[in-house]
Write a protein that holds these residues in place. Sequence first.
Motif, PDB file in Angstrom:
ATOM      1  N   THR A  44       0.818  -1.218   0.000  1.00  9.51           N
ATOM      2  CA  THR A  44       0.000   0.000   0.000  1.00  9.51           C
ATOM      3  C   THR A  44       0.851   1.267   0.000  1.00  9.51           C
ATOM      4  OG1 THR A  44      -0.154   0.080   2.427  1.00  9.51           O
ATOM      5  CG2 THR A  44      -1.847  -1.194   1.232  1.00  9.51           C
ATOM      6  N   ARG A 111       0.912  -1.154  -9.283  1.00  8.40           N
ATOM      7  CA  ARG A 111      -0.418  -1.755  -9.425  1.00  8.40           C
ATOM      8  C   ARG A 111      -0.482  -2.644 -10.667  1.00  8.40           C
ATOM      9  NH1 ARG A 111      -5.505   2.317  -9.447  1.00  8.40           N
ATOM     10  NH2 ARG A 111      -7.009   1.069 -10.647  1.00  8.40           N
ATOM     11  N   THR A 114       1.434  -5.893 -10.047  1.00  9.11           N
ATOM     12  CA  THR A 114       0.653  -6.826  -9.233  1.00  9.11           C
ATOM     13  C   THR A 114      -0.407  -7.535 -10.068  1.00  9.11           C
ATOM     14  OG1 THR A 114       0.973  -5.467  -7.245  1.00  9.11           O
ATOM     15  CG2 THR A 114      -0.860  -7.025  -7.223  1.00  9.11           C
ATOM     16  N   THR A 129      -8.548  -0.159  -4.144  1.00 10.93           N
ATOM     17  CA  THR A 129      -8.170  -1.164  -3.157  1.00 10.93           C
ATOM     18  C   THR A 129      -7.567  -2.359  -3.892  1.00 10.93           C
ATOM     19  OG1 THR A 129     -10.307  -2.280  -3.238  1.00 10.93           O
ATOM     20  CG2 THR A 129     -10.081  -0.443  -1.683  1.00 10.93           C
ATOM     21  N   ALA A 130      -7.122  -3.340  -3.131  1.00  6.36           N
ATOM     22  CA  ALA A 130      -6.544  -4.548  -3.730  1.00  6.36           C
ATOM     23  C   ALA A 130      -7.561  -5.293  -4.581  1.00  6.36           C
ATOM     24  CB  ALA A 130      -6.006  -5.466  -2.636  1.00  6.36           C
ATOM     25  N   SER A 131      -8.852  -5.146  -4.230  1.00  4.28           N
ATOM     26  CA  SER A 131      -9.901  -5.832  -4.990  1.00  4.28           C
ATOM     27  C   SER A 131     -10.307  -5.066  -6.244  1.00  4.28           C
ATOM     28  CB  SER A 131     -11.133  -6.057  -4.104  1.00  4.28           C
ATOM     29  OG  SER A 131     -11.697  -4.815  -3.716  1.00  4.28           O
ATOM     30  N   GLY A 132      -9.806  -3.827  -6.388  1.00  6.91           N
ATOM     31  CA  GLY A 132     -10.105  -3.044  -7.572  1.00  6.91           C
ATOM     32  C   GLY A 132     -11.179  -1.994  -7.407  1.00  6.91           C
ATOM     33  N   ARG A 133     -11.863  -1.979  -6.263  1.00  6.86           N
ATOM     34  CA  ARG A 133     -12.884  -0.947  -6.070  1.00  6.86           C
ATOM     35  C   ARG A 133     -12.223   0.370  -5.680  1.00  6.86           C
ATOM     36  NH1 ARG A 133     -13.580   0.785  -1.013  1.00  6.86           N
ATOM     37  NH2 ARG A 133     -13.103  -0.579   0.752  1.00  6.86           N
ATOM     38  N   ASP A 139     -11.923   4.933   3.810  1.00  7.63           N
ATOM     39  CA  ASP A 139     -10.563   4.501   3.479  1.00  7.63           C
ATOM     40  C   ASP A 139      -9.603   5.697   3.498  1.00  7.63           C
ATOM     41  OD1 ASP A 139     -11.390   1.827   2.982  1.00  7.63           O
ATOM     42  OD2 ASP A 139     -11.937   2.356   0.924  1.00  7.63           O
TER      43      ASP A 139
END
Length: 215
Positions: A44, A111, A114, A129-133, A139
């Motif tokens: 992050t 990003r 990853t 976020t890591a999930s893409g949202r 946050d």
Amino acid sequence: MLPANPFARVRRPKVERFQSETVGLTEDEARAMVAAADAVPGPTGPRTAAFIRLMIELGPRVSEALAATIADLGHQRGHRTLRIVGKGQKTRVRNLPPATAAAVDAYLEARAATAGIPVAQLTGPLFATASGRALDRTDAYRLVIRVAKAAGLESKVTPHSLRHTFATVASDRGASVKQLQHALGHASSATTDIYIHARDQLERDPSQLVAAVIG
């Protein structure tokens, strides 16, 4: 359903229009925030560094930063730019300072790595976020609080105070009210004045001038 409005005779509290409880950081505090963000370890880290720099060096509303997409990044006349959609769907194109542009590009490169794709194929929200949202307000608030704590800042720091920081530092360094009004996306220069003067009200209190004369 009620037969009558129970608040019909209630008088609204008076609120000072030209007063803000949000105070921007000093230049030293802003530098400490950036340094703390740059030092965040792990996956992050690049996102944190890019977000903090963008908030301080461009001063967007947090909602504008969170709504930005990768497609909003661009180039104009040799400048790295970000298209910002503000209130009333009014758009403005901002010039990303070199350090901010570098931080954003480093974040996008991390990003993309990853995701296992080239940077050119990245889509979606600019800050995800890591999930893409897309990051949401919660946050962003938590991110800023963590960085402020790491920077050793005791005062309450929020995403909005970073916007105030941009305005006050830019004003102190010579930016005009007109320039700041456009950069901040304010419909009225009176709103811009609030941002500029909120931090230094105590330091600029005329009482100090009178005391210097009286002794």
